[in-house]
Design an enzyme around this catalytic site. Structure first.
Site, PDB file in Angstrom:
ATOM      1  N   GLU A  78      14.736  17.983  71.279  1.00  0.00           N
ATOM      2  CA  GLU A  78      13.990  18.565  70.154  1.00  0.00           C
ATOM      3  C   GLU A  78      14.850  18.448  68.904  1.00  0.00           C
ATOM      4  OE1 GLU A  78      11.763  22.726  68.877  1.00  0.00           O
ATOM      5  OE2 GLU A  78      13.370  22.765  70.362  1.00  0.00           O
ATOM      6  N   ARG A 298      22.524  22.520  84.768  1.00  0.00           N
ATOM      7  CA  ARG A 298      22.968  22.487  83.382  1.00  0.00           C
ATOM      8  C   ARG A 298      24.488  22.582  83.356  1.00  0.00           C
ATOM      9  NH1 ARG A 298      20.579  26.446  78.643  1.00  0.00           N
ATOM     10  NH2 ARG A 298      22.112  25.987  77.025  1.00  0.00           N
ATOM     11  N   LYS A 308      20.907  26.510  70.905  1.00  0.00           N
ATOM     12  CA  LYS A 308      20.846  26.038  69.531  1.00  0.00           C
ATOM     13  C   LYS A 308      20.561  27.187  68.565  1.00  0.00           C
ATOM     14  CE  LYS A 308      18.018  22.644  70.552  1.00  0.00           C
ATOM     15  NZ  LYS A 308      17.114  21.492  70.415  1.00  0.00           N
TER      16      LYS A 308
END
Length: 581
Positions: A78, A298, A308
């Protein structure tokens, strides 16, 4: 919106359009019309992945129904922030499997939330991917498919698989948690289409609504409790402008675009496991081609934020210099700190696509980096300015002179440097405090000297008188000391060290980051470096002997110190960027 690994980039290539949809798919024209690209058919047989094109690791993992030459993976960042090392892992693994099966990699920007996304983040992601050696066979954007997804949403409403809901957010959250059906769940198809049009028009009443998939109210998997698939947003989109006032959620967008772009295997972090059922439901509800899901863990590091949103908070508060701050886990941040691309790739690929969740210590990745830089980092000399000690050497050269010496004794290819020899030299106070009168020491790359008189003020050494003894045997001395000629060519430097930005190993979901901000994270040590520092360029990685590895962040100019950032060497006792005791 969920964060599965996202980035944004400018139109580097013409984005391909979806492959032909099934007969039941909507056919309305999209506002953005990319070229068509054929996706591979689902593989019929599995097979062990061969080594990648770069001869890298073979994880010996059989992707479900993978067929050599037909595997298509995708990396969907994104464009709402800079690429961090968690994203780098996902990108590298997607590239690995695409190459291992001789298939294709799609770089797709998941640009469905205009409130957070912009071209700056998009461009930076492409640049960082290129630095990592990752280049997609195709670059696409979710925004290329806005019309397609809009039409699919209408199809779902007409088939009774979705409905418009204006329930207030907090009430909707409560009802989903408790398994209570929304009062709007049984709206008619006509009502739902009407409100969806109101949403598309951005009217006052339309803004109160969202579209929810009609799946289940009481499913043990709460992601299936009628999730939101469309919502309003009046913020202009950085690619489509004000064309759209409604946007699909990531969980609705992703399976549709994956299927249409020909993705065969969607690699997702383990946190998405509960939502995999939702992904599969969308494909089935819309009668789209199946996409296989592969989960991997992850990458997490202690005392490190990968959210973020939280990283943006540090930027907004002025607690860091920007997204490339050397304390940030962004690709740009760790590179500015001295992480090499090779070191980063080696570490990530070395971890592989494991499903086990682990919290790494930064020492592991820096140890990997050290293996890359140690054989090629030029060796130089520096002394600390504070209480620097001048040794006056009897028998030293009457006039300073220069000699060329190898920058790296074990690697002549690194080149040569200039070393100044003089009768007065600087040494660190820390070394001088260990000296004894009458002791013989070795001045590295010169020879031995005998210490005659040590001058002190209290506990601080203020000067030393010594006699040069080039016939002395360096093998018999206990102390091998770095030194610097005390001439005008001793170059001012600033050695900068760092500590973690937060004080807790792992923040809980309920923790407020403001409560765990480390107030002291930057440490400056003024000093002097050898004259070769004046010719160094920003980005150069060197070793100051007996001090450690450094990356030049600001070059020496007009008397202003050269600024060097410490590069951790991976020792277990050393924290990421922590100031050594």
């Amino acid at each position: 919106m969920a964060e599965e690994i996202k980035v944004d980039t400018p139109p580097v290539e013409t984005a391909p359009s979806p492959s032909p949809a099934p007969e039941s798919a909507p056919t309305a024209a999209a506002p953005v019309k990319p070229k068509k690209v054929k996706g591979p058919k689902p593989a019929k047989s599995g097979g062990a992945a061969p080594k990648g094109k770069d001869g890298g690791p073979n994880y010996n993992i059989n992707l479900q129904n993978a067929e050599d030459g037909k595997v298509v993976t995708r990396f969907p960042p994104e464009p709402s922030g800079y690429l961090h090392i968690g994203h780098a892992k996902a990108a590298l693994l997607n590239q690995y499997f695409a190459q291992a099966y001789h298939g294709k990699l799609i770089i797709r920007f998941d640009d469905t939330n205009p409130s957070k996304e912009n071209v700056e983040f998009q461009d930076s992601i492409l640049e960082d991917l290129e630095l990592l050696g990752i280049k997609g066979d195709i670059i696409t954007y979710s925004s290329d498919y806005f019309q397609l997804m809009y039409d699919y949403c209408i199809q779902m409403i007409k088939e009774g698989k979705a409905y418009a809901d204006d329930t207030p957010v907090e009430q909707m959250r409560y009802e989903r948690t408790e398994g209570i059906a929304s009062g709007r769940r049984e709206r008619t198809v006509e009502e739902n289409l009407k409100w969806f049009q109101e949403m598309a028009d951005g009217t006052e009443e339309g803004l109160k609504n969202c579209i929810r998939a009609k799946i289940s109210i009481t499913s043990p998997n709460k992601t299936l409790r009628d999730p939101v698939i469309y919502r309003c947003n009046l913020t202009p989109h950085h690619r489509t402008g004000a064309t759209w006032k409604i946007y699909p959620t990531y969980d609705f967008c992703c399976p549709i675009v994956d299927s249409h772009e020909g993705v065969t295997h969607a690699l997702r972090t383990i946190e998405y496991r509960d939502r995999n059922a939702q992904y599969e439901w969308v494909l089935k509800a819309l009668k789209l081609r199946k996409v296989y899901i592969w989960d991997f863990s992850r990458i997490n590091f202690i005392k490190t934020l990968l959210s973020k949103r939280k990283l943006q908070w540090f930027v907004d508060q002025g607690l860091v210099s920007g997204w490339d701050d050397p304390r940030f886990p962004t690709v740009r941040g760790v590179r500015r700190r001295g992480m090499t691309i090779e070191g980063l790739r080696n570490f990530i690929l070395g971890q592989g696509p494991s499903k086990n969740i682990m919290n790494f210590d930064w020492s592991l990745i820096w140890a990997t980096n050290k293996k890359v830089i140690d054989p090629v980092a030029p060796r130089h000399t520096a002394v600390v300015k504070e209480n620097v000690v001048k040794i006056t050497i009897e028998g030293g050269p009457a006039v300073p002179y220069k000699e060329q010496k190898p920058k790296h004794k074990k690697n002549p290819a690194v080149g040569v440097k200039q070393v100044i020899y003089a009768s007065e030299v600087y040494v660190d106070q820390e070394d001088a405090l260990t000296f004894k009168e009458g002791e013989e020491i070795t001045l590295m790359d010169w020879g031995n000297a005998i210490l005659k008189t040590i001058h002190k003020e209290g506990e601080t050494v203020t000067g030393i008188d010594a006699v040069l003894n080039l016939e002395g045997d360096f093998r018999k001395t206990e102390k091998k000391i770095t030194w610097l000629a005390a001439t005008e060519e001793a170059t001012p430097i600033d050695l900068v060290d760092f500590d973690y930005l937060i004080t807790k190993d792992k923040l809980a979901d309920t923790d407020d980051v403001k409560d765990f901000v480390n107030p002291n994270t930057v440490f400056h040590t003024p000093g002097f470096g050898d004259l070769n520092v004046r010719d160094m360029k920003v980005g150069d990685i060197i070793q100051f002997e007996r001090k450690g590895y450094y990356r030049l962040d600001t070059a020496y100019a007009n008397g202003q110190p050269a600024v060097f950032f410490t590069i951790p060497d991976g020792k277990v006792v050393q924290k990421y960027g922590a100031k050594k005791a």
